[in-house]
Scaffold this motif. Sequence first.
Motif, PDB file in Angstrom:
ATOM      1  N   MET A 103       0.814  -1.188   0.000  1.00 49.85           N
ATOM      2  CA  MET A 103       0.000   0.000   0.000  1.00 49.85           C
ATOM      3  C   MET A 103       0.862   1.259   0.000  1.00 49.85           C
ATOM      4  SD  MET A 103      -3.302  -0.939   2.366  1.00 49.85           S
ATOM      5  CE  MET A 103      -2.340  -0.988   3.831  1.00 49.85           C
ATOM      6  N   THR A 104       2.004   1.192   0.676  1.00 52.83           N
ATOM      7  CA  THR A 104       2.861   2.379   0.677  1.00 52.83           C
ATOM      8  C   THR A 104       3.453   2.623  -0.702  1.00 52.83           C
ATOM      9  OG1 THR A 104       4.741   1.098   1.507  1.00 52.83           O
ATOM     10  CG2 THR A 104       3.386   2.255   3.136  1.00 52.83           C
ATOM     11  N   ARG A 105       3.714   1.562  -1.446  1.00 47.85           N
ATOM     12  CA  ARG A 105       4.209   1.738  -2.824  1.00 47.85           C
ATOM     13  C   ARG A 105       3.133   2.406  -3.678  1.00 47.85           C
ATOM     14  NH1 ARG A 105       8.594   2.209  -4.580  1.00 47.85           N
ATOM     15  NH2 ARG A 105       8.241   1.088  -6.484  1.00 47.85           N
ATOM     16  N   TYR A 106       1.879   2.017  -3.474  1.00 49.32           N
ATOM     17  CA  TYR A 106       0.779   2.659  -4.193  1.00 49.32           C
ATOM     18  C   TYR A 106       0.715   4.132  -3.805  1.00 49.32           C
ATOM     19  CZ  TYR A 106      -3.925   4.112  -5.393  1.00 49.32           C
ATOM     20  OH  TYR A 106      -4.993   4.809  -5.884  1.00 49.32           O
ATOM     21  N   ALA A 107       0.819   4.413  -2.503  1.00 51.19           N
ATOM     22  CA  ALA A 107       0.780   5.792  -2.029  1.00 51.19           C
ATOM     23  C   ALA A 107       1.926   6.604  -2.615  1.00 51.19           C
ATOM     24  CB  ALA A 107       0.817   5.832  -0.502  1.00 51.19           C
ATOM     25  N   ALA A 108       3.046   5.941  -2.886  1.00 47.55           N
ATOM     26  CA  ALA A 108       4.201   6.621  -3.474  1.00 47.55           C
ATOM     27  C   ALA A 108       4.069   6.753  -4.992  1.00 47.55           C
ATOM     28  CB  ALA A 108       5.486   5.878  -3.122  1.00 47.55           C
ATOM     29  N   GLY A 109       3.003   6.179  -5.554  1.00 47.56           N
ATOM     30  CA  GLY A 109       2.760   6.320  -6.980  1.00 47.56           C
ATOM     31  C   GLY A 109       3.258   5.177  -7.839  1.00 47.56           C
ATOM     32  N   ALA A 110       3.713   4.101  -7.214  1.00 46.69           N
ATOM     33  CA  ALA A 110       4.221   2.958  -7.976  1.00 46.69           C
ATOM     34  C   ALA A 110       3.655   1.679  -7.375  1.00 46.69           C
ATOM     35  CB  ALA A 110       5.745   2.922  -7.924  1.00 46.69           C
ATOM     36  N   PHE A 111       2.647   1.103  -8.012  1.00 50.18           N
ATOM     37  CA  PHE A 111       2.022  -0.103  -7.484  1.00 50.18           C
ATOM     38  C   PHE A 111       2.555  -1.334  -8.192  1.00 50.18           C
ATOM     39  CE2 PHE A 111      -1.405  -3.313  -7.665  1.00 50.18           C
ATOM     40  CZ  PHE A 111      -1.429  -3.625  -6.324  1.00 50.18           C
ATOM     41  N   LYS A 112       3.067  -2.270  -7.428  1.00 47.89           N
ATOM     42  CA  LYS A 112       3.482  -3.575  -7.931  1.00 47.89           C
ATOM     43  C   LYS A 112       2.887  -4.594  -6.979  1.00 47.89           C
ATOM     44  CE  LYS A 112       5.970  -6.471 -10.385  1.00 47.89           C
ATOM     45  NZ  LYS A 112       5.505  -6.908 -11.667  1.00 47.89           N
ATOM     46  N   ASN A 113       2.038  -5.452  -7.473  1.00 55.19           N
ATOM     47  CA  ASN A 113       1.318  -6.402  -6.648  1.00 55.19           C
ATOM     48  C   ASN A 113       2.104  -7.704  -6.516  1.00 55.19           C
ATOM     49  OD1 ASN A 113      -0.464  -8.093  -5.404  1.00 55.19           O
ATOM     50  ND2 ASN A 113      -2.179  -7.619  -6.724  1.00 55.19           N
ATOM     51  N   TYR A 114       2.616  -7.958  -5.318  1.00 61.92           N
ATOM     52  CA  TYR A 114       3.320  -9.202  -5.041  1.00 61.92           C
ATOM     53  C   TYR A 114       2.437 -10.168  -4.256  1.00 61.92           C
ATOM     54  CZ  TYR A 114       7.481  -6.614  -6.395  1.00 61.92           C
ATOM     55  OH  TYR A 114       8.405  -5.874  -7.087  1.00 61.92           O
ATOM     56  N   ALA A 115       1.233  -9.715  -3.854  1.00 59.07           N
ATOM     57  CA  ALA A 115       0.371 -10.509  -2.982  1.00 59.07           C
ATOM     58  C   ALA A 115      -0.682 -11.315  -3.728  1.00 59.07           C
ATOM     59  CB  ALA A 115      -0.311  -9.591  -1.971  1.00 59.07           C
ATOM     60  N   SER A 116      -1.025 -10.911  -4.947  1.00 60.59           N
ATOM     61  CA  SER A 116      -2.066 -11.622  -5.682  1.00 60.59           C
ATOM     62  C   SER A 116      -1.925 -11.316  -7.176  1.00 60.59           C
ATOM     63  CB  SER A 116      -3.456 -11.195  -5.200  1.00 60.59           C
ATOM     64  OG  SER A 116      -3.743  -9.881  -5.623  1.00 60.59           O
ATOM     65  N   ARG A 117      -2.836 -11.831  -7.947  1.00 61.77           N
ATOM     66  CA  ARG A 117      -2.813 -11.581  -9.391  1.00 61.77           C
ATOM     67  C   ARG A 117      -3.723 -10.423  -9.793  1.00 61.77           C
ATOM     68  NH1 ARG A 117      -2.373 -17.565 -12.093  1.00 61.77           N
ATOM     69  NH2 ARG A 117      -0.833 -18.307 -10.619  1.00 61.77           N
ATOM     70  N   GLN A 118      -4.194  -9.687  -8.818  1.00 59.87           N
ATOM     71  CA  GLN A 118      -5.092  -8.569  -9.103  1.00 59.87           C
ATOM     72  C   GLN A 118      -4.341  -7.465  -9.830  1.00 59.87           C
ATOM     73  OE1 GLN A 118      -8.181  -9.113  -8.580  1.00 59.87           O
ATOM     74  NE2 GLN A 118      -7.926 -10.923  -7.309  1.00 59.87           N
ATOM     75  N   PRO A 119      -5.002  -6.775 -10.765  1.00 58.11           N
ATOM     76  CA  PRO A 119      -4.334  -5.770 -11.586  1.00 58.11           C
ATOM     77  C   PRO A 119      -4.087  -4.426 -10.891  1.00 58.11           C
ATOM     78  CG  PRO A 119      -6.642  -5.890 -12.177  1.00 58.11           C
ATOM     79  CD  PRO A 119      -6.391  -6.990 -11.178  1.00 58.11           C
ATOM     80  N   ASN A 120      -4.804  -4.171  -9.784  1.00 59.38           N
ATOM     81  CA  ASN A 120      -4.610  -2.893  -9.097  1.00 59.38           C
ATOM     82  C   ASN A 120      -4.865  -3.064  -7.607  1.00 59.38           C
ATOM     83  OD1 ASN A 120      -7.512  -2.517  -8.610  1.00 59.38           O
ATOM     84  ND2 ASN A 120      -7.620  -2.115 -10.813  1.00 59.38           N
ATOM     85  N   ILE A 121      -4.530  -2.041  -6.847  1.00 60.47           N
ATOM     86  CA  ILE A 121      -4.634  -2.159  -5.392  1.00 60.47           C
ATOM     87  C   ILE A 121      -6.078  -2.286  -4.922  1.00 60.47           C
ATOM     88  CG2 ILE A 121      -4.616   0.318  -4.920  1.00 60.47           C
ATOM     89  CD1 ILE A 121      -2.757  -0.473  -2.478  1.00 60.47           C
ATOM     90  N   GLN A 122      -6.994  -1.610  -5.604  1.00 61.75           N
ATOM     91  CA  GLN A 122      -8.398  -1.722  -5.205  1.00 61.75           C
ATOM     92  C   GLN A 122      -8.874  -3.164  -5.309  1.00 61.75           C
ATOM     93  OE1 GLN A 122      -7.172   0.477  -7.383  1.00 61.75           O
ATOM     94  NE2 GLN A 122      -8.111   2.475  -7.145  1.00 61.75           N
ATOM     95  N   ALA A 123      -8.617  -3.801  -6.430  1.00 61.28           N
ATOM     96  CA  ALA A 123      -9.035  -5.190  -6.632  1.00 61.28           C
ATOM     97  C   ALA A 123      -8.357  -6.112  -5.632  1.00 61.28           C
ATOM     98  CB  ALA A 123      -8.721  -5.631  -8.064  1.00 61.28           C
ATOM     99  N   MET A 124      -7.075  -5.883  -5.367  1.00 61.77           N
ATOM    100  CA  MET A 124      -6.349  -6.716  -4.413  1.00 61.77           C
ATOM    101  C   MET A 124      -6.960  -6.609  -3.022  1.00 61.77           C
ATOM    102  SD  MET A 124      -2.430  -6.563  -3.083  1.00 61.77           S
ATOM    103  CE  MET A 124      -2.783  -5.212  -1.969  1.00 61.77           C
ATOM    104  N   LEU A 125      -7.137  -5.373  -2.535  1.00 59.54           N
ATOM    105  CA  LEU A 125      -7.688  -5.197  -1.193  1.00 59.54           C
ATOM    106  C   LEU A 125      -9.128  -5.685  -1.111  1.00 59.54           C
ATOM    107  CD1 LEU A 125      -6.168  -1.745  -0.240  1.00 59.54           C
ATOM    108  CD2 LEU A 125      -5.548  -3.979   0.688  1.00 59.54           C
TER     109      LEU A 125
END
Length: 120
Positions: free
Chosen positions: A1-23
């Motif tokens: 989430m902090t990477r998203y807040a910093a403007g760079a989202f890379k999902n290592y937790a799931s195959r979701q395309p963005n942080i909203q879908a992941m959470l």
Amino acid sequence: MTRYAAGAFKNYASRQPNIQAMLNSKLSGHPLMPFAPVLQTVLARTSAGPLLEGTVGVHLRRALELGEGNLVLEAHAIWPAIHVLLPEVFDGALRLQLETLGALPAWAKSSTDHLAYSYE
């Protein structure tokens, strides 16, 4: 989430395309439900705060309501570790000092900083 807040989202937790879908998927499926208070705090105290206004916020509120005593609250052992990992988010005195000096990282700024943390 902090990477998203910093403007760079890379999902290592799931195959979701963005942080909203992941959470949303993790909160609705219950794996992260006990951590709703932690997630809500991180989102509220960073530039990712607007996520609380959409479906992520809905899922977090539902998780808090359904938690029924099974939530990771501030008395839980994980909170001191999170304070060490994200002091810009969880240490109110440090946040205030960094903000006063103009040194609070952009990712840690929220539009409601004056409401989002206490002066500990």
